[in-house]
Design an enzyme around this catalytic site. Structure first.
Site, PDB file in Angstrom:
ATOM      1  CB  CYS A  51      -1.095  -0.197   1.288  1.00  5.57           C
ATOM      2  SG  CYS A  51      -0.942   1.279   2.216  1.00  5.57           S
ATOM      3  CB  CYS A  54       1.401   1.436   4.174  1.00  7.29           C
ATOM      4  SG  CYS A  54      -0.090   0.842   4.152  1.00  7.29           S
TER       5      CYS A  54
END
Ligand SMILES: *[C@@H]1O[C@H](CO)[C@@H](O)[C@H](O)[C@H]1NC(C)=O
Length: 258
Positions: A51, A54
């Site tokens: 992600c 992230c």
């Protein structure tokens, strides 16, 4: 001479890194040791390696972790792709998700994702202004433990599916059929179990009152007649109550009329 020089340089560069390791590190939390976070103060981020948001958070989180000891907070991370039980337990629907936990009370962090914000969140006790997660939905509640089990199960089913299709060469529809049948039988079994449990907890009356009609055992015709008789009986008794007549007087009245 040159290799020795390179070695010394290498040692010099490696030294600070080695000294830093272990202190101010982000602690990894797994399905099996997550309950450690129920004691003390923790900041936990839930992330997935793929992600982008992230990945952006990662250096900030690392920086924050270096302050962890001074702030007396444990800075931790959970890889949701490797810990399905925890993503169920915390109901992770967005990535990254950050939780604050102090002595088993959980709060979700909604602020900006910079290490400065994280530090002031802990240092200024900003989390006190947030509503904690209710005890029902708290990650250590029974309900969420069930959720965790469910997520484990779904992960397991996916593994089985992959195993059937990729390793055993069963076609995809075959794998679905296996799960379909399995679900069906499990459902039947659980249903049966439920009936037994219900019967055990509140047994049906074995001795019905005398003359109680067993409609189900009668033929449709007989049941119809029986129902008619019952209705007539009910009507008669209702009439009797209204007029106060008894059967005999009713019969007399009828014969007089005809
Ligand atoms: C949990 O387990 C992981 C992997 O075994 C380990 O790296 C981590 O330090 C453990 N965390 C705690 C809080 O014990």
């Amino acid at each position: 001479m040159a290799p020795l020089y390179v070695l010394c340089l290498g040692l010099l560069l490696a030294l600070p890194d080695g000294l830093l390791a272990g202190k101010g590190d982000v602690i990894e939390i797994t399905d099996s040791n997550w309950s450690e976070i129920l004691q003390g103060e923790w900041m936990i981020k839930f992330y997935a390696p793929w992600c982008p948001a992230c990945q952006k958070l990662q250096p900030e989180w690392k920086e924050f972790a270096e302050w962890g000891e001074d702030l007396n907070v444990n800075v931790a991370k959970v890889d949701v792709t490797a810990q399905p039980g925890l993503s169920g337990r915390f109901i992770i629907t967005a990535l990254p998700t950050i939780y604050h936990c102090k002595d088993g009370v959980f709060r979700k962090y909604h602020g900006a994702r910079t290490h400065k914000d994280f530090i002031s969140f802990v240092n200024e006790k900003e989390w006190e202004a947030l509503e904690p997660i209710s005890s029902w939905f708290s990650p250590n509640s029974l309900l969420m433990s069930g959720m965790s089990t469910l997520f484990h199960l779904s992960m397991y089913i996916r593994y089985c599916h992959e195993y059937f299709v990729e390793d055993l060469g069963i076609p995809v529809w075959g794998s679905y059929a296996i799960f379909g049948l399995f679900t069906l039988f499990l459902g039947l079994f659980l249903g049966l179990l439920l009936v037994f449990v219900a019967d055990y907890l509140c047994p049906t009356k074995r001795h019905r009152p005398q003359g109680y009609p067993h409609h189900k055992k009668l033929s449709p015709e007989a049941a119809r007649i029986l129902k008619q008789l019952e209705e007539e009986q009910d009507k008669k008794s209702a009439d009797n109550e209204e007029t106060g007549e008894n059967d005999l007087s009713r019969v007399r009245k009828r014969t007089a009329k005809s």
